[in-house]
Design an enzyme around this catalytic site. Sequence first.
Site, short mmCIF file in Angstrom:
data_model
loop_
_atom_site.label_atom_id
_atom_site.label_comp_id
_atom_site.label_asym_id
_atom_site.label_seq_id
_atom_site.Cartn_x
_atom_site.Cartn_y
_atom_site.Cartn_z
N ASP A 129 -1.42 1.65 1.41
CA ASP A 129 -2.50 1.10 2.22
C ASP A 129 -2.21 -0.38 2.38
O ASP A 129 -2.14 -1.11 1.38
CB ASP A 129 -3.86 1.31 1.52
CG ASP A 129 -4.16 2.78 1.32
OD1 ASP A 129 -3.80 3.59 2.18
OD2 ASP A 129 -4.76 3.12 0.28
N GLU A 187 -7.20 6.39 9.39
CA GLU A 187 -7.21 5.15 8.60
C GLU A 187 -6.09 4.25 9.09
O GLU A 187 -4.92 4.51 8.83
CB GLU A 187 -6.99 5.46 7.11
CG GLU A 187 -8.06 6.33 6.49
CD GLU A 187 -7.77 6.65 5.02
OE1 GLU A 187 -6.68 6.31 4.52
OE2 GLU A 187 -8.66 7.24 4.38
N HIS A 190 -3.39 3.16 6.36
CA HIS A 190 -2.66 4.12 5.53
C HIS A 190 -1.38 4.59 6.23
O HIS A 190 -1.41 5.07 7.35
CB HIS A 190 -3.56 5.33 5.24
CG HIS A 190 -2.89 6.40 4.42
ND1 HIS A 190 -3.11 6.55 3.06
CD2 HIS A 190 -2.02 7.38 4.76
CE1 HIS A 190 -2.39 7.58 2.62
NE2 HIS A 190 -1.72 8.10 3.64
#
Length: 214
Positions: A129, A187, A190
């Site tokens: 991340d 996301e 990510h």
Amino acid sequence: MPKNENTAFISENLHNFKHFDAAFDCLHMINLNEFVPNIYIDLRYAGNDNFMHTPMYPFHTAIAYARKPVAEALKAVQEALNAKGLSLKIWDAYRPYAVTVAFWKRVHDERYVANPANGSGHNRGIAVDVTLVQLHNGMPLDMGTDFDNFTDSAHGNFSQFPSQILANRKLLQDIMTTHGFKALPTEWWHFSWINAANFPVLNIPFKKMKKIVQ
Ligand SMILES: [Zn+2]
């Protein structure tokens, strides 16, 4: 290359981990702080500033780990970013399996939290991340949302932001995918490496990992 079925976790078997870490170069776990020059690391699960509102890693853990091919790709990304005066900032990388289980108890939504039945890319040491910051002072680029924003505005195809935010997201996505990472549609922060099944799920706690990884 060892394969493992979804349920055949290496778990906390340190002997197995050390064996595979030594025997298979691609499984070698790397200390990103030392391996990636100038990288910023802020493990959000090592403090209270995360969706669980409590430290999920030992408090103030500041070393991030990833498998060797991932670390090498991050190093290449970082070199390209540094040439632009920018840097990666790591919010999460390797995550012990037990933490994924704890997340799942809180958020039963596979769009945002990995189902422990499968293990996650983070558990395998192949997901990160990340966001972008200024190299010289660590100031973040505006990405429109914070980490672990579980709404549509965190989706990669969300377009209702000012053009500068969309450009910042595109810069991150382009540079990561150019170096072999896959983006996650839900996301923007990510990214994961390919061939996840080749990388066993691990449940080695950070304190043990620190003793193993030089
Ligand atoms: Zn992630």
